[in-house]
Design a protein around this motif. Sequence first.
Motif, mmCIF file in Angstrom:
data_model
loop_
_atom_site.group_PDB
_atom_site.id
_atom_site.type_symbol
_atom_site.label_atom_id
_atom_site.label_comp_id
_atom_site.label_asym_id
_atom_site.label_seq_id
_atom_site.Cartn_x
_atom_site.Cartn_y
_atom_site.Cartn_z
ATOM 1 N N PRO A 37 0.849 -1.194 0.000
ATOM 2 C CA PRO A 37 0.000 0.000 0.000
ATOM 3 C C PRO A 37 0.883 1.241 0.000
ATOM 4 O O PRO A 37 2.055 1.194 0.406
ATOM 5 C CB PRO A 37 -0.803 -0.125 1.296
ATOM 6 C CG PRO A 37 0.043 -0.980 2.183
ATOM 7 C CD PRO A 37 0.753 -1.946 1.270
ATOM 8 N N LEU A 38 0.329 2.365 -0.441
ATOM 9 C CA LEU A 38 1.113 3.590 -0.538
ATOM 10 C C LEU A 38 1.610 4.041 0.826
ATOM 11 O O LEU A 38 2.739 4.527 0.964
ATOM 12 C CB LEU A 38 0.259 4.692 -1.174
ATOM 13 C CG LEU A 38 0.991 5.785 -1.947
ATOM 14 C CD1 LEU A 38 1.799 5.198 -3.084
ATOM 15 C CD2 LEU A 38 -0.006 6.807 -2.477
ATOM 16 N N LEU A 39 0.791 3.875 1.860
ATOM 17 C CA LEU A 39 1.121 4.338 3.204
ATOM 18 C C LEU A 39 0.809 3.253 4.237
ATOM 19 O O LEU A 39 -0.045 2.401 4.007
ATOM 20 C CB LEU A 39 0.306 5.587 3.551
ATOM 21 C CG LEU A 39 0.726 6.913 2.900
ATOM 22 C CD1 LEU A 39 -0.330 7.972 3.132
ATOM 23 C CD2 LEU A 39 2.071 7.373 3.450
ATOM 24 N N PRO A 40 1.476 3.313 5.407
ATOM 25 C CA PRO A 40 1.174 2.342 6.470
ATOM 26 C C PRO A 40 -0.042 2.714 7.290
ATOM 27 O O PRO A 40 -0.397 2.007 8.232
ATOM 28 C CB PRO A 40 2.442 2.397 7.337
ATOM 29 C CG PRO A 40 2.945 3.798 7.181
ATOM 30 C CD PRO A 40 2.633 4.167 5.757
ATOM 31 N N ASP A 87 -2.314 4.872 19.870
ATOM 32 C CA ASP A 87 -2.178 4.128 18.621
ATOM 33 C C ASP A 87 -3.324 4.421 17.656
ATOM 34 O O ASP A 87 -3.125 4.528 16.451
ATOM 35 C CB ASP A 87 -2.110 2.625 18.918
ATOM 36 C CG ASP A 87 -0.796 2.241 19.575
ATOM 37 O OD1 ASP A 87 0.149 3.046 19.492
ATOM 38 O OD2 ASP A 87 -0.743 1.160 20.164
ATOM 39 N N GLY A 88 -4.507 4.577 18.174
ATOM 40 C CA GLY A 88 -5.649 4.818 17.300
ATOM 41 C C GLY A 88 -5.588 6.163 16.611
ATOM 42 O O GLY A 88 -6.298 6.395 15.639
ATOM 43 N N GLY A 89 -4.755 7.091 17.100
ATOM 44 C CA GLY A 89 -4.676 8.409 16.497
ATOM 45 C C GLY A 89 -3.531 8.572 15.536
ATOM 46 O O GLY A 89 -3.305 9.666 15.033
ATOM 47 N N ARG A 90 -2.780 7.529 15.283
ATOM 48 C CA ARG A 90 -1.608 7.662 14.422
ATOM 49 C C ARG A 90 -1.982 7.632 12.950
ATOM 50 O O ARG A 90 -2.950 6.985 12.553
ATOM 51 C CB ARG A 90 -0.589 6.576 14.736
ATOM 52 C CG ARG A 90 0.023 6.732 16.114
ATOM 53 C CD ARG A 90 1.325 5.987 16.238
ATOM 54 N NE ARG A 90 2.004 6.331 17.474
ATOM 55 C CZ ARG A 90 3.265 5.996 17.739
ATOM 56 N NH1 ARG A 90 3.960 5.319 16.854
ATOM 57 N NH2 ARG A 90 3.823 6.353 18.875
ATOM 58 N N VAL A 91 -1.173 8.332 12.154
ATOM 59 C CA VAL A 91 -1.432 8.433 10.720
ATOM 60 C C VAL A 91 -0.169 8.093 9.938
ATOM 61 O O VAL A 91 0.945 8.148 10.457
ATOM 62 C CB VAL A 91 -1.916 9.852 10.343
ATOM 63 C CG1 VAL A 91 -3.258 10.153 10.982
ATOM 64 C CG2 VAL A 91 -0.886 10.909 10.737
ATOM 65 N N GLY A 92 -0.376 7.711 8.683
ATOM 66 C CA GLY A 92 0.761 7.380 7.825
ATOM 67 C C GLY A 92 1.406 8.589 7.202
ATOM 68 O O GLY A 92 2.572 8.543 6.802
ATOM 69 N N VAL A 121 2.683 10.694 13.654
ATOM 70 C CA VAL A 121 3.048 10.034 12.404
ATOM 71 C C VAL A 121 3.713 8.697 12.706
ATOM 72 O O VAL A 121 4.641 8.611 13.518
ATOM 73 C CB VAL A 121 3.990 10.914 11.570
ATOM 74 C CG1 VAL A 121 4.277 10.262 10.220
ATOM 75 C CG2 VAL A 121 3.398 12.297 11.368
ATOM 76 N N LEU A 122 3.241 7.662 12.057
ATOM 77 C CA LEU A 122 3.797 6.329 12.257
ATOM 78 C C LEU A 122 5.261 6.251 11.809
ATOM 79 O O LEU A 122 5.684 7.022 10.934
ATOM 80 C CB LEU A 122 2.976 5.313 11.451
ATOM 81 C CG LEU A 122 1.575 5.005 11.971
ATOM 82 C CD1 LEU A 122 0.744 4.337 10.882
ATOM 83 C CD2 LEU A 122 1.654 4.117 13.208
ATOM 84 N N PRO A 123 6.047 5.334 12.364
ATOM 85 C CA PRO A 123 7.411 5.137 11.861
ATOM 86 C C PRO A 123 7.384 4.868 10.357
ATOM 87 O O PRO A 123 6.543 4.106 9.867
ATOM 88 C CB PRO A 123 7.896 3.916 12.640
ATOM 89 C CG PRO A 123 7.098 3.941 13.912
ATOM 90 C CD PRO A 123 5.746 4.454 13.522
#
Length: 462
Positions: A37-40, A87-92, A121-123
């Motif tokens: 996928p383009l983003l995690p 964790d639920g608020g993280r974005v790619g 922002v996720l790793p």
Amino acid sequence: MTDRYASFVRSAAGRTLVKRLGLPDPPRLRRHTPGDPLLPGPALLGAATGGRLAEPVGALLTTAGVEVRDPAAAGVEVRDPAAGPADGGRVGALVYDATGVTDSTALRQLYDFFHPYARSVLPGGRVVVLGTPPEECATPREATAQRAIEGLTRSIGKEFGRGVTAQLVYVTPDGDDSTRTGLESTLRFLLSGRSAYVSGQVLRVGTGRVSAPADWDRPLDGQVTLVTGAARGIGAALARLLARDGARVVALDVPAAGDALAEVANEIGGTAVQLDLTAPDAPDRLARHLADRHGRVDVVVHNAGITRDKTLGRMDPDRWDQVIDVNLSSQERINDVLLERELIGDGGRIVAVSSIAGIAGNRGQTNYATSKAGVIGLVRSTAPVLGGRGISLNAVAPGFIETRLTARIPLVVREAGRRMNSMAQGGLPVDVAETIGWLAWPASGALRGNIVRVCGQSLLGA
């Protein structure tokens, strides 16, 4: 070449030592694998008041399979950055349309968007800010504010860590459908794992000859591509990557590298051309081969290069002449012949390989740095001319890349080269190859005159 330090710090003992001593902490980079996928995770899309790109960008991302969230939408948490996100608020990715920023006071809107999500922002995530080229702004105040955004994105690239990259993309306000396609190709590259070692860059999307692929997983399907210096290192990685993306590859290198060149060409189903680019008849022989075998060439990648290091006071004339001839003059001669014979025509792409040494200079490499700065000059001066013929010309400038050449560098200098960037590690040949591959896409024809550093946001030349 193995980065033993990076391997050590990922162990339990290494993690403890890094935290206690504040040592460099190389993150695991998110690199591209076909089908990824383009983003995690989802992309958070914001815009300054009056921005002109948020709506089309939202549509592009949705088409690309990205979940696009609004900052006010449910499920996106606004948290104190010092506390860290749940964790639920993280974005790619964080994507922001800053084209509505028309004076310095409006820069506050960038702070208001990024401040609450700086730790969300996720790793391996991405930050992309979209702006208007300062030279195309309506007023000096707008140009001032747009130029100021470069400081923001370069700083974010150094602050967020964990493999997160940050870029600024200036998009012409006088665009057309080609601009939209060029923006899509740019976002697909920058948000994906293809751009793992590209950060802190400022890119320009204008207009040009573009063609969106039927399949974005094979963006070079049917394209005839020429790669010089293809037997080893970056060139070999590039030949494999272009073939992966659907291209028919003509792999070129000197006769002395014939066995390695044949192995690469056979592996990818391409053709091998043994040719010394400094030979007087090299441009003619290459042009005749391309005309006879393919009738054209869609993409030319000037990757061939050599080093002959000595400090200037100790350098003999041959070392100077050889490096300038291979790294710079041969590119000019080949371009001239291919263009004169119209083998590379409307919609063609030329990608040259420079170096951060051509931006920052390097002790003991006056000849090499001169040649690579000359490549940048070639791109800057020639791209506008070729643009009138529907041909795009760009360059990449690699930093410390793990190859057999960098393996010969003394240990202390090698470790400094690896750690002196925002990623705290050297790049891989595939990182350079992915960037060249993106600039070679038919969909990227609206990018002209860009110099893209593939250096993990090196402190040199930053």
